[in-house]
Scaffold this active site. Structure first.
Site, mmCIF file in Angstrom:
data_model
loop_
_atom_site.group_PDB
_atom_site.id
_atom_site.type_symbol
_atom_site.label_atom_id
_atom_site.label_comp_id
_atom_site.label_asym_id
_atom_site.label_seq_id
_atom_site.Cartn_x
_atom_site.Cartn_y
_atom_site.Cartn_z
ATOM 1 N N GLU A 111 0.655 -1.477 -0.064
ATOM 2 C CA GLU A 111 -0.225 0.332 0.029
ATOM 3 C C GLU A 111 0.936 1.513 -0.144
ATOM 4 O O GLU A 111 0.655 2.047 -0.905
ATOM 5 C CB GLU A 111 -0.967 -0.352 0.791
ATOM 6 C CG GLU A 111 -2.645 -1.297 1.220
ATOM 7 C CD GLU A 111 -1.923 -2.440 1.253
ATOM 8 O OE1 GLU A 111 -1.168 -2.442 1.509
ATOM 9 O OE2 GLU A 111 -2.965 -3.370 0.551
ATOM 10 N N HIS B 33 -12.247 -5.228 8.253
ATOM 11 C CA HIS B 33 -13.039 -4.886 7.324
ATOM 12 C C HIS B 33 -13.455 -4.232 6.936
ATOM 13 O O HIS B 33 -14.591 -4.755 6.402
ATOM 14 C CB HIS B 33 -12.628 -6.020 6.578
ATOM 15 C CG HIS B 33 -10.929 -6.959 6.269
ATOM 16 N ND1 HIS B 33 -10.381 -7.511 7.569
ATOM 17 C CD2 HIS B 33 -10.362 -7.192 4.413
ATOM 18 C CE1 HIS B 33 -9.149 -8.003 6.704
ATOM 19 N NE2 HIS B 33 -9.381 -7.886 5.325
#
Lengths: 325, 354
Positions: A60, A129
């Site tokens: 990321e 999540h």
């Protein structure tokens, strides 16, 4: 006019801009060959090819660093962070680099980039999540923050984000991906920093964002049956914030409620409540009330997740009680 | 389990000493004009930073500053090998890299002093020197981040087909952070035109890199994990740097992908101005100060036939330029109060609401 899902609208918005401007490129994990894990980039590789639609490693920081370096040297990248929870592993690039570089360089560096991400709960994915983190981004000077709630807004706000010369955090709500809505034909370009009144009303103003918008609208339906006319505003953009629309609504209804998916402390509604208290105080007929997820991580079990997130029922009940007291 | 500092006291680790032979690259095929240009840059960096240190002691430079005294050959060697439109990405220890790209001294000095005639009008400071028009794409103060950003500039150059190369400098400590590894893999996968340059000065801040790193060469020994060659060079010899830089940049420009160069060097002072650098063995400090890149290079030029008087003139011209930059910086106005509120956004302002 076509019926489009929210996820297809994401791809349509990006494609619209990629057709217009070849500086627009897309990178992210699984965005090319697979069309995105949430299928929000289906068809883009086929139309624009591997030079412009690029699968990346699970890195990321490398993804956002690449987007930043490309943006400062002439491209207009769209980068995907798959789940917004993953910003925790690359927040340095967002906060220390992307958000501050224009300011620190006295305007020498321009960063026209969009970071899109799947945000929010309701899918039983558990605490890592499911987070709604748009309020993290709101807290950092230098980032524009938008959260569309309808397919039409997805297309128009994506276009506005890509055309912006500022970095834009584009929060898609995972719980809305399969929702459908009418989307006009042709190019759509919306404007950042604008809220929308989704349902006019006279007794209370309810502010909502992302998946909380349909829930607030459902609550307003319930309230109508009980003789309460609620105005629902889709905030859409946290930065810039359309305080004019919000304060104007408050001046007409006299009551203000926020429906926030984030955990309680320092959710976006806290800032709006503060502004309303300072600037709309004499319009208020009662306390401002924030309806939020409690200050807990989101549980996974469907029964528990449903219990803790704001629902149409909990919103309607809270508003009704407040107006009766 | 072997713990750091279990086999030696803090500051009493084995010294790493510089090479003994100062003439190794005398015969390198480098134009004398390039070499005298490098010499001038070395002098600019040394004299500029020495002055910055003095101004710090006079409390004219505020906050902190990270000097590269002793490490100038890396910036000068790479600077000479770069094309004018190539990109530099530096760390918070970026004064020399900024000067290497031809950024004038006055705005750099004024930025250190927080003046309105500073490179970023006083809004960035010592750790964030940036001059886009010179290809100086920024100095970054969070370890590791800018390797990923340099990749982006390299990707953009590749996409636009301009032949530009991004050169990214970082310290030895950076090799133990995740972004370093993410960036190397990323650059290798897409064959990006980027050159990663580890300025290995043997110490992170106050800890010897060797004490907390699994391999001897913190950057070069990791390169093979990403399919890159392992290169360790003498970072105090500007000619060694120039040769390695030219090869790596050429390779990148030719589309052959990234390189990683580990340049061994030493900082004459501490990590930042708060640090006297007492954690280093005395004889190590002495040996490296005796292997100072500037006298080393000057002696070479003399051996190659350059008149001492010509070099003296360069020294004197640079001293004049540093004096002028100092005067102009000190004479600069303080930034206007309004400037604190400009350029958060592309519209020039800082408004977040209507």
């Amino acid at each position: 006019m076509a019926q489009l899902t929210y996820r297809d609208a994401v791809a349509r918005g990006i494609a619209q801009e990629m057709r217009r401007d070849e500086r627009v490129v897309l990178i992210g994990e699984d965005v090319a060959g697979a069309g995105g894990v949430f299928k929000t980039t289906v068809g883009l590789l086929a139309e624009f090819g591997p030079k412009r639609v690029i699968d990346t490693p699970i890195s990321e920081q490398a993804i956002l660093g690449a987007a930043m370096g490309a943006a400062m040297t002439g491209l207009r990248p769209v980068a995907e962070i798959m789940f917004s929870d993953f910003f925790a592993v690359c927040w340095d690039i967002v906060v220390n680099e992307i958000a501050k570089t224009r300011y620190m360089t006295d305007g020498q560096v321009v960063l026209p980039l969009v970071i899109k991400t799947g945000n929010g709960g309701g899918l039983r994915f558990g605490a890592q999540h499911s987070q709604s983190i748009e309020n993290w981004a709101m807290a950092v000077p230098g980032l524009k923050v938008v959260t569309p709630s309808t397919p039409e807004d997805v297309v128009g706000l994506m276009a506005a984000a890509v055309r912006s010369d500022d970095p834009v955090m584009f929060f898609e709500h995972k719980g809305l991906y399969s929702s459908k809505g009418e989307v006009p034909d042709g190019d759509i370009v919306d404007s950042l920093g604008t809220a929308k009144i989704r349902r006019p009303g006279t007794d209370a103003t309810i502010l909502a964002l992302g998946m909380m918008v349909p829930r607030a609208l459902a609550a307003a339906d319930q309230l109508a049956g009980r003789g309460i006319s609620a105005e629902v505003i889709d905030v859409r953009s946290l930065v810039p914030l359309d305080t004019a629309t919000i304060l104007s609504s408050l001046s007409r209804t006299g009551r203000l409620f926020t429906v926030e998916e984030n955990p309680r402390l320092l959710g976006w509604g806290a800032e709006i409540a503060s502004i309303a208290a300072e600037e709309g105080f004499w319009d208020l007929d009662g306390p401002i009330q924030r309806i939020t997820t409690p200050h807990i991580p989101l549980p996974s079990a469907d029964s528990l997740e449903d219990l803790v997130m704001p629902s149409a029922d909990s919103v309607a009940t809270t508003v009704e009680k407040a107006l009766q007291s | 389990m072997k713990l750091p500092l279990s086999d030696h006291e803090y500051g009493e680790h084995g010294a790493v000493l510089p090479p003994q032979n100062h003439a190794t690259h005398d015969g390198a095929d480098i134009d004398l004009a390039v070499r005298t240009g490098i010499y001038r840059k070395l002098q600019e960096m040394r004299q500029f930073e020495s002055r910055a240190y003095d101004l710090f002691m006079r409390q004219l430079v505020k906050g902190t500053s990270h000097l590269s005294l002793g490490m100038e050959a890396i910036a000068a060697g790479f600077g000479a090998a770069m094309r004018s439109d190539d990109y530099t990405f530096a760390t918070y220890r970026g004064h020399a890299h900024t000067l290497a790209r031809g950024v004038p001294m006055t705005p750099v000095m004024a930025e250190l002093l927080g003046r309105s005639n500073g490179l970023m009008s006083g809004k960035g400071g010592s750790m964030h020197l940036t001059s886009v028009e010179h290809g100086m794409m920024g100095s970054y103060a969070i370890i590791g981040a800018h390797l990923t950003i340099a990749n982006g500039a390299a990707w953009s150059a590749q996409y636009r087909g301009t032949g530009q190369v991004a050169v990214c400098f970082f310290g030895d400590g950076t090799t133990n952070i995740g972004a370093f590894h993410e960036a190397l893999n990323y650059a290798a996968v897409y064959r990006l035109p980027v050159v990663f340059v580890c300025e290995n000065n043997l110490y992170m801040e106050y800890t010897a890199i060797a004490d907390i790193t699994a391999v001897q060469h913190p950057a070069a020994d990791r390169a093979s994990a990403y399919g890159l060659g392992s290169q360790v060079i003498d970072g105090n010899d500007a000619d060694a740097v120039y040769l390695a830089a030219s090869a790596a940049i050429e390779r990148a420009r030719a589309g052959e992908g990234p390189s990683l160069v580990e340049a061994l060097t030493y900082r004459h002072g501490g990590h930042s101005r708060a640090d006297p650098g007492k954690y280093r063995p005395e004889h190590e400090v002495a040996a490296w100060k005796a292997y100072d890149p500037i006298p080393l290079y000057r002696a070479r030029l003399v051996r190659l036939g350059v008149e001492e008087a010509e070099l003296d003139l360069i020294d004197k011209e640079v001293a004049g330029a540093v004096d002028l930059a100092t005067e102009e910086a000190i004479a600069g106005d303080l930034p206007s109060p309004e400037s604190a509120f400009t350029d958060v956004w592309a519209d020039g302002g800082s408004s977040w609401r209507n």
